[in-house]
Design an enzyme around this catalytic site. Structure first.
Site, mmCIF file in Angstrom:
data_model
loop_
_atom_site.group_PDB
_atom_site.id
_atom_site.type_symbol
_atom_site.label_atom_id
_atom_site.label_comp_id
_atom_site.label_asym_id
_atom_site.label_seq_id
_atom_site.Cartn_x
_atom_site.Cartn_y
_atom_site.Cartn_z
ATOM 1 N N ASN A 211 -10.278 0.402 -0.178
ATOM 2 C CA ASN A 211 -8.816 0.451 -0.227
ATOM 3 C C ASN A 211 -8.349 -0.071 -1.583
ATOM 4 O O ASN A 211 -8.407 -1.274 -1.843
ATOM 5 C CB ASN A 211 -8.261 -0.407 0.921
ATOM 6 C CG ASN A 211 -6.750 -0.414 0.986
ATOM 7 O OD1 ASN A 211 -6.074 0.081 0.076
ATOM 8 N ND2 ASN A 211 -6.216 -0.980 2.048
ATOM 9 N N CYS B 140 0.807 -1.236 0.000
ATOM 10 C CA CYS B 140 0.000 0.000 0.000
ATOM 11 C C CYS B 140 0.833 1.277 0.000
ATOM 12 O O CYS B 140 0.328 2.354 -0.308
ATOM 13 C CB CYS B 140 -0.949 0.012 1.192
ATOM 14 S SG CYS B 140 -2.196 -1.251 1.073
ATOM 15 N N HIS C 219 -3.312 7.426 2.600
ATOM 16 C CA HIS C 219 -3.721 6.127 2.057
ATOM 17 C C HIS C 219 -5.080 5.784 2.661
ATOM 18 O O HIS C 219 -5.316 6.000 3.853
ATOM 19 C CB HIS C 219 -2.673 5.072 2.438
ATOM 20 C CG HIS C 219 -3.101 3.682 2.111
ATOM 21 N ND1 HIS C 219 -3.535 3.335 0.846
ATOM 22 C CD2 HIS C 219 -3.185 2.551 2.864
ATOM 23 C CE1 HIS C 219 -3.850 2.050 0.846
ATOM 24 N NE2 HIS C 219 -3.655 1.551 2.054
HETATM 25 O O1 UT7 Z 1 -3.941 -1.066 3.593
HETATM 26 C C1 UT7 Z 1 -2.909 -1.814 4.097
HETATM 27 C C2 UT7 Z 1 -2.922 -2.046 5.536
HETATM 28 N N1 UT7 Z 1 -4.171 -2.531 6.035
HETATM 29 C C3 UT7 Z 1 -4.810 -1.862 6.972
HETATM 30 O O2 UT7 Z 1 -4.410 -0.796 7.367
HETATM 31 C C4 UT7 Z 1 -6.020 -2.525 7.607
HETATM 32 C C5 UT7 Z 1 -5.935 -2.436 9.110
HETATM 33 N N2 UT7 Z 1 -6.996 -3.155 9.809
HETATM 34 C C6 UT7 Z 1 -8.283 -2.737 9.811
HETATM 35 O O3 UT7 Z 1 -8.629 -1.788 9.141
HETATM 36 C C7 UT7 Z 1 -9.252 -3.425 10.723
HETATM 37 O O4 UT7 Z 1 -8.559 -4.281 11.594
HETATM 38 C C8 UT7 Z 1 -10.350 -4.269 9.982
HETATM 39 C C9 UT7 Z 1 -11.304 -3.337 9.266
HETATM 40 C C10 UT7 Z 1 -9.709 -5.221 9.005
HETATM 41 C C11 UT7 Z 1 -11.158 -5.071 10.993
HETATM 42 O O5 UT7 Z 1 -11.698 -4.192 11.955
HETATM 43 P P1 UT7 Z 1 -11.500 -4.495 13.523
HETATM 44 O O6 UT7 Z 1 -12.224 -3.413 14.233
HETATM 45 O O7 UT7 Z 1 -10.042 -4.634 13.781
HETATM 46 O O8 UT7 Z 1 -12.273 -5.848 13.710
HETATM 47 P P2 UT7 Z 1 -11.738 -7.244 14.283
HETATM 48 O O9 UT7 Z 1 -10.927 -7.944 13.273
HETATM 49 O O10 UT7 Z 1 -11.166 -7.017 15.644
HETATM 50 O O11 UT7 Z 1 -13.090 -8.038 14.470
HETATM 51 C C12 UT7 Z 1 -14.094 -7.648 15.448
HETATM 52 C C13 UT7 Z 1 -15.277 -8.564 15.306
HETATM 53 C C14 UT7 Z 1 -14.910 -10.049 15.300
HETATM 54 O O12 UT7 Z 1 -15.952 -10.747 15.938
HETATM 55 P P3 UT7 Z 1 -15.828 -11.218 17.482
HETATM 56 O O13 UT7 Z 1 -14.617 -12.091 17.540
HETATM 57 O O14 UT7 Z 1 -15.664 -9.956 18.273
HETATM 58 O O15 UT7 Z 1 -17.100 -11.926 17.731
HETATM 59 C C15 UT7 Z 1 -14.923 -10.411 13.838
HETATM 60 O O16 UT7 Z 1 -15.185 -11.764 13.600
HETATM 61 O O17 UT7 Z 1 -15.956 -8.314 14.054
HETATM 62 C C16 UT7 Z 1 -16.054 -9.558 13.319
HETATM 63 N N3 UT7 Z 1 -15.937 -9.240 11.893
HETATM 64 C C17 UT7 Z 1 -16.993 -8.857 11.164
HETATM 65 N N4 UT7 Z 1 -18.301 -8.683 11.450
HETATM 66 C C18 UT7 Z 1 -19.103 -8.257 10.451
HETATM 67 C C19 UT7 Z 1 -14.832 -9.249 11.123
HETATM 68 N N5 UT7 Z 1 -15.147 -8.875 9.870
HETATM 69 C C20 UT7 Z 1 -16.480 -8.632 9.874
HETATM 70 C C21 UT7 Z 1 -17.383 -8.209 8.872
HETATM 71 N N6 UT7 Z 1 -18.680 -8.035 9.201
HETATM 72 N N7 UT7 Z 1 -16.989 -7.959 7.603
#
Ligand code: UT7
Length: 332
Positions: A286, A116, A256
């Protein structure tokens, strides 16, 4: 004599027509618009459809705009650098494919892969060729067909990414405008948290790797988030400090577009109000290497000669960086 700097003298962007909304994704994976919007800021993203279409087609669309805006022909270009994580082929370089499709017959070209952050790394690389005085017209592309490496059964990644590309033309400037400074960083130990498992020389493609879905993006979202939020903000603050820029001096932050929460944290750290932050993540998600040049293209008419602009990115690798530009032209 004034120092020769590399100035962006034209920008272009291309996103495919097909729109994939959050509602559309709700039909494919267990997710919902409220979760995606509150966690990322994304509402929809573009997908490149059509047999035989690749990243080069996104770049071609962007560069055609540059030729038109600047009133130049393809044979005038000396060098093409393409930042991409989704090249048309493992080899040859996508830059060469683009040059061929557009008739840039006098240009040499190659690709840069820094995930990225690739566009910033390529921009810095391209600027060096101008600053030496040896080359006069360099095209830097940032483009990705992320849909080609996304598993649309994985709700943790498929909601984030989209397809799109942009490009800039670099030319010599001696009036004090242009690319002023950049801070670029890498930490290879971060590769464990964001990568594509197979398809490289360590693990070439086999029936098994395909069955195991190892050719898709693997991301440990939370870990990447923590690194991104800290490092993108740190490096943006660092480039302001070492160039004696105060918040009031900065006209625009071009971040970004990975996650609105990461963008907000960077803007806060820089002391910038949201009116000074380019944000189109809600429409495109993204687009990896595409995000920054697409923003520049969409905001071009609002930019003025002499504006201080900070570009900032964080990506797989890990890679991150910030670039300080003094904008070189007013749009007529
Ligand atoms: O561009 C290059 C670099 N990449 C980035 O900068 C991305 C950085 N990371 C992020 O932007 C975020 O971590 C994400 C958007 C990918 C995920 O958001 P998060 O707030 O970190 O969510 P999480 O992975 O901690 O998941 C929280 C909960 C989980 O459920 P439980 O375990 O709390 O029950 C996930 O299973 O949300 C669940 N979850 C979803 N729920 C609905 C994960 N993806 C989804 C989804 N819809 N699409």
């Amino acid at each position: 004599m004034q120092k020769i700097r590399a100035a962006i003298t034209a920008v272009g962007a291309y996103v495919p027509d097909f729109v994939m909304t959050n509602a559309e994704l709700e039909k494919i994976v267990d997710t919902n618009d409220e979760w995606i919007t509150s966690r990322t800021g994304i509402k929809e993203r573009r997908i490149l459809k059509g047999e035989g279409k690749g990243t080069s087609d996104l770049a071609v669309g962007a560069i055609k705009q540059i030729f038109e805006k600047r009133g130049i022909g393809p044979e005038e270009i000396d060098l093409v650098i393409c930042a991409t994580t989704t090249p048309d082929f493992q080899f040859p370089a996508t830059a060469n494919v683009v040059s061929d499709k557009l008739g840039m017959i006098n240009a040499f070209g190659y690709d840069v892969n820094a995930a990225c952050s690739g566009f910033l790394f390529a921009l810095t690389t391209g600027s060096q060729f101008i600053e030496t005085g040896r080359y006069k017209k360099v095209i830097v592309i940032g483009a990705d067909k992320m849909s080609s490496i996304i598993d649309y059964e994985d709700r943790a990644t498929c909601i984030i990414f989209g397809d799109g590309g942009g490009a800039v033309l670099l030319e010599p400037s001696t009036d004090g405008t242009g690319i002023m400074d950049s801070v670029l960083r890498s930490d290879g130990s971060g590769r464990a948290h964001l990568h594509q498992k197979a398809g490289g020389s360590v693990k070439p493609a086999t029936v098994e790797t395909v069955m195991n879905k190892e050719h898709f993006v693997y991301q440990e979202g939370q870990t990447v988030f923590k690194f991104a939020v800290k490092n993108m903000a740190d490096v943006s603050a660092e480039i302001m400090e070492r160039n004696n820029l105060k918040s009031d001096d900065v006209a625009w932050l071009v971040p970004h577009q990975a996650n609105k929460r990461i963008i907000d944290a960077t803007a806060n750290r820089m002391g910038l109000p949201e009116e000074k932050v380019m944000l189109n993540i809600q429409r495109y998600g993204n687009t990896t290497n595409g995000t920054i040049p697409i923003c520049l293209s969409e905001w071009e008419s609002k930019l003025h000669k002499g504006d201080n602009i900070v570009l900032a990115a964080f990506g797989g690798g890990f890679t991150w960086g910030a670039t300080y530009i003094k904008w070189a032209y007013d749009t007529k």
